[in-house]
Structures are given as C-alpha cells and as structure tokens.
Design an enzyme around this catalytic site. Structure first.
Site, PDB file in Angstrom:
ATOM      1  N   SER A 183       9.971  -0.667 -10.946  1.00  0.00           N
ATOM      2  CA  SER A 183       8.533  -0.841 -11.119  1.00  0.00           C
ATOM      3  C   SER A 183       8.187  -0.047 -12.254  1.00  0.00           C
ATOM      4  CB  SER A 183       7.845  -0.105  -9.717  1.00  0.00           C
ATOM      5  OG  SER A 183       8.336   1.501  -9.890  1.00  0.00           O
ATOM      6  N   HIS A 211       9.396  -5.531  -5.344  1.00  0.00           N
ATOM      7  CA  HIS A 211       8.416  -6.120  -6.446  1.00  0.00           C
ATOM      8  C   HIS A 211       8.993  -7.671  -7.001  1.00  0.00           C
ATOM      9  CE1 HIS A 211       5.778  -2.850  -7.577  1.00  0.00           C
ATOM     10  NE2 HIS A 211       6.808  -2.069  -7.284  1.00  0.00           N
ATOM     11  N   LYS A 242       2.797  -6.755  -1.127  1.00  0.00           N
ATOM     12  CA  LYS A 242       2.741  -6.941  -2.636  1.00  0.00           C
ATOM     13  C   LYS A 242       2.400  -8.398  -2.686  1.00  0.00           C
ATOM     14  CE  LYS A 242       4.801  -2.922  -4.239  1.00  0.00           C
ATOM     15  NZ  LYS A 242       6.129  -2.096  -3.724  1.00  0.00           N
TER      16      LYS A 242
HETATM   17  C1  LIG Z   1       6.474  -0.997  -2.593  1.00  0.00           C
HETATM   18  C2  LIG Z   1       7.631  -0.653  -2.353  1.00  0.00           C
HETATM   19  C3  LIG Z   1       8.221  -0.332  -1.270  1.00  0.00           C
HETATM   20  C4  LIG Z   1       7.373   0.020   0.013  1.00  0.00           C
HETATM   21  O1  LIG Z   1       6.671  -1.138   0.468  1.00  0.00           O
HETATM   22  P1  LIG Z   1       5.806  -0.691   1.715  1.00  0.00           P
HETATM   23  O2  LIG Z   1       5.630  -1.957   2.602  1.00  0.00           O
HETATM   24  O3  LIG Z   1       4.551  -0.616   0.850  1.00  0.00           O
HETATM   25  O4  LIG Z   1       5.967   0.443   2.431  1.00  0.00           O
HETATM   26  C5  LIG Z   1       9.526  -0.257  -0.915  1.00  0.00           C
HETATM   27  N1  LIG Z   1      10.594  -0.524  -2.001  1.00  0.00           N
HETATM   28  C6  LIG Z   1       9.968  -0.689  -3.094  1.00  0.00           C
HETATM   29  C7  LIG Z   1      11.229  -1.275  -4.288  1.00  0.00           C
HETATM   30  C8  LIG Z   1       8.828  -0.790  -3.471  1.00  0.00           C
HETATM   31  O5  LIG Z   1       8.256  -1.357  -4.801  1.00  0.00           O
END
Ligand SMILES: *Cc1c(COP(=O)(O)O)cnc(C)c1O
Length: 396
Positions: A183, A211, A242
C-alpha cells in the site's frame, strides 16, 4: 483506579501529538466519490480513498442492496453455522470463486478477520510461515495467533525469500504469504518468482489481493491474472471494502479443502456475525458487472497511466507501479506534510506519509487513482501538484 490510568493515557496521547503522529478524522457529509463534501462546507477532489472502481456510490449496487433489504431484511443476527447463512451469502461465495478462478470461498466480516483467521486453523508448530516484511497489519496479527514457526523476508526480495525457504526446509508444511500490492509504494509482489521458489522449495503460496483485486490485471482479477497464475496459488484473501464496492466484508478463496477446514475451525468465522444480506447482494451484482464489461478497469488503467505520465513529465519522482497507487516521492517529512496541506487548500485531498509509516527519509504523498475520476479531475490535481511543486521548489 481510573484517575491514575486516565493520567497515563493523557500523557501517552500528548506524546503521540508531540511526535506529530496524532490522527485526525475529516468528516464527509456526502457519499464517497471523486468529489466529496466535508462538514466544513468545503468540496474537495478525493485522491486518497480505496474506491478504485468508483463503486462506493454506484447506482446498480445501491439498487441491488435496496432490493435485498426488502427481500432479506436488515441483518442476520447470527453466525453463519447457527442460522446466519442466506442464499445470498452462498451465491456471493460462488461468484468470488468464479472471479478468481478458485475452488471455493468463505466470507468474513472484514479482510482483517480473513487474515486473522486463516493461519491458526491450518498450521501447527511443525509448520512454517514465510512472510514479506511489508505485509498488512492483519497478516502480521494472524501470524501471531498461529503456532507455526515464523520467517520474514525483506519486501519483495527474492534472494532473501530463498534464504528463508532454505532455513524452513526442516518444517513439515511451508506457506509463503504476501500482499498482492503493497500500500505504501504501490509495488506489485513478484508472484511469478515467488511461485517458482515455492515449487523449488516445496511451499504453498497465499496472496492478499485487497489492493489488487478489481485493479491489477487486464480484467482486474488481481496479481494472479497479471502473472498468468490464475488458480495457481493455494490461498487468496481480499476485501469487499476497497475496489469491490467499499462497504464492508472480506473473504478467503482457494483450494476447497482449505476453505472447508476454515469453515470448521476459523475463529472470526465461527464467533462473529455474518455480513448483512444487502452487502452480499451488492457484492453479487458487482461480480456480475465485472464479468459483463471491462469498462471500469479500462478507465482506471487509463486514468493511472495518464496521471503517472503527466506527473513524470512535470519532473516529479514517481515510484513505478502497475497498481492504482502512485507514490510521489518528496523524501522530507515536513515537506510531505506542507505539500499535502497546500494541496488540500487547492481542493485536492491526498495523504502525506512519513516515518514510521514509511522508512526514514522516504516521505511521500500517496495518490490513489479511481475509475470515478474524470479527466478534468485529473487535470485539476496535476495542475495543483505543478503549482505547489514549483512553490516549494520540488520541481522547476
Ligand atoms: C485494507 C486491507 C486489509 C483489511 O481489509 P478490511 O476488509 O478493511 O478489513 C487487509 N489486507 C490488506 C493488504 C489491505 O490493504
């Protein structure tokens, strides 16, 4: 008792503030989207959401959610195995497996839970988890909950991964785990090389596509598509929070025996409520849309290319990426904060990151592109970057 504890907390909180690490929240009063309205009355262009496909206020998903609200009610009020499984949950699980070319899927309340509940039921102290040093916090926590031996390799460093695999040869089973897209840099894990090493040293592979799902690969199937390895990794985790609509929910998808075991033993699944039917219904609609047309992925990829190209031309130092995360490197922590604040004055909402979130001397502004952005949004952001960049002496 509380008086002492209160003082303790107050002093810790001031330390956080003094270090400049206190997180304030901006309050949005509109729907999430390319253009958002804040409670201060300001309207800003949003370049820091994970709303990669612009689905957070998509009319078709909202319609599917509203219809499910009428047919299936508001909540399930149960964990899945008692009386919390609806036909919509089962259908979404099948759709997600179809999307990734995997065998079966299990839903969670969040990807944080999917990662928290994936290791402990599958691996014992005889086994090994070999984890990228920059993996998401939820993977780190999930690994902590598991008794397997832990090995860590430097971010996307294949020489180091090989060393760790050699060190783990005495273990019974080995699982390599990596984020698909990291990220902070937006770099993509070198999955082709990871799989080659997994084959050489007899290991399994898990990818967190949070992501990358919906974003990476020609049709957004994630990094397994980018590297032509669909169906070749044992475990994929991901989020519905996301690109996939941005509401809430997570999943693990992969080999059917793995998913079957998780349904029996994974604690966040067994002891936490199931996602609301309306979220499952919107998720089903989302996968159907992704299968019917590639319009949103194409637009996102075009937007990302356009932004990167213009910014590079202006002289900004941009990390190379195949994701929709664009790291504009400024190196200096204070500069990153000043730059971000000035961009907000120009109506561009981005985040400046600095140590300890990124390494010392690697401060940056992270820009997240979206299919929701129109050309005029991108041009406005690029013009603001140019103006502030010249003002602060970052570009000529
Ligand atoms: C955002 C993210 C998560 C968490 O996702 P949620 O569904 O919001 O709990 C887990 N792993 C990665 C790599 C992320 O970027």
């Amino acid at each position: 008792m509380y008086k002492d504890f209160q003082q303790h907390l107050q002093s810790e909180i001031s330390e956080i503030k003094n270090a400049g690490l206190y997180k304030n929240e901006r309050i949005i009063v509109s729907a999430q989207g390319a253009c958002i309205k804040l409670n201060t009355g300001e309207e800003v262009l949003n370049f820091c959401a994970n709303n990669y496909l612009g689905l957070a206020n998509n009319k078709q998903l909202m319609k599917a959610a509203k219809e499910a609200l009428d047919t299936h009610g508001y909540g399930m009020a149960s964990v899945r195995f008692i009386c919390g499984t609806s036909d919509l949950h089962k259908k979404l699980e099948a759709k997600i497996a179809e999307f990734f070319g995997t065998e079966d899927t299990i839903l969670y309340a969040a990807c944080f839970d999917a990662n928290g509940g994936v290791f402990e039921p599958l691996l014992t102290e005889q086994d090994a988890i070999i984890s990228d040093a920059l993996n998401h916090a939820s993977i780190i926590d999930g690994v902590r909950l598991c008794k397997a031996q832990r090995y860590r390799y430097a971010n996307a460093d294949m020489e180091d991964l090989e060393k760790q695999l050699i060190a783990a040869q005495a273990n019974k089973f080995r699982l390599i785990v990596t984020d698909g897209v990291f990220s902070m840099d937006g770099n993509v894990a070198p999955l082709d090389k990871i799989i080659a090493l997994a084959d050489k040293y007899n290991a399994m592979v898990m990818v967190d596509e949070s992501h990358s799902a919906g974003v990476v690969g020609k049709t957004g199937r994630g990094i397994t598509e980018l590297f032509d390895k669909r169906g070749k990794v044992e475990i994929i985790t991901g989020t519905l929070g996301k690109a996939f609509g941005g509401a809430v929910g997570g999943f693990t998808t992969g080999k059917k025996e793995i998913i079957e075991m998780l349904r029996q033993r994974s604690r966040p699944y067994l002891f936490s409520n199931s996602i609301p039917p309306m979220v499952a219904a919107a998720g089903i609609k989302m996968v159907e849309m992704m299968s019917a047309t590639n319009e949103l992925q194409d637009k996102l990829h075009a937007n990302t290319e356009y932004f990167m190209e213009k910014m590079t031309k202006l002289g900004f130092d941009i990390k190379p990426t195949k994701s929709a995360i664009c790291a504009v490197m400024l190196y200096d922590a204070k500069l990153s904060q000043d730059f971000a604040a000035k961009l907000q004055d120009e109506g561009i909402y981005v985040t400046g990151f600095y140590y300890p979130v990124v390494p010392k001397g690697a401060a940056r502004i992270r820009v997240q592109l979206s299919a929701a952005h129109e050309k005029q949004h991108l041009d406005k952001a690029i013009a603001a970057f140019e103006k502030i960049g010249k003002e602060l002496g970052v570009i000529k």
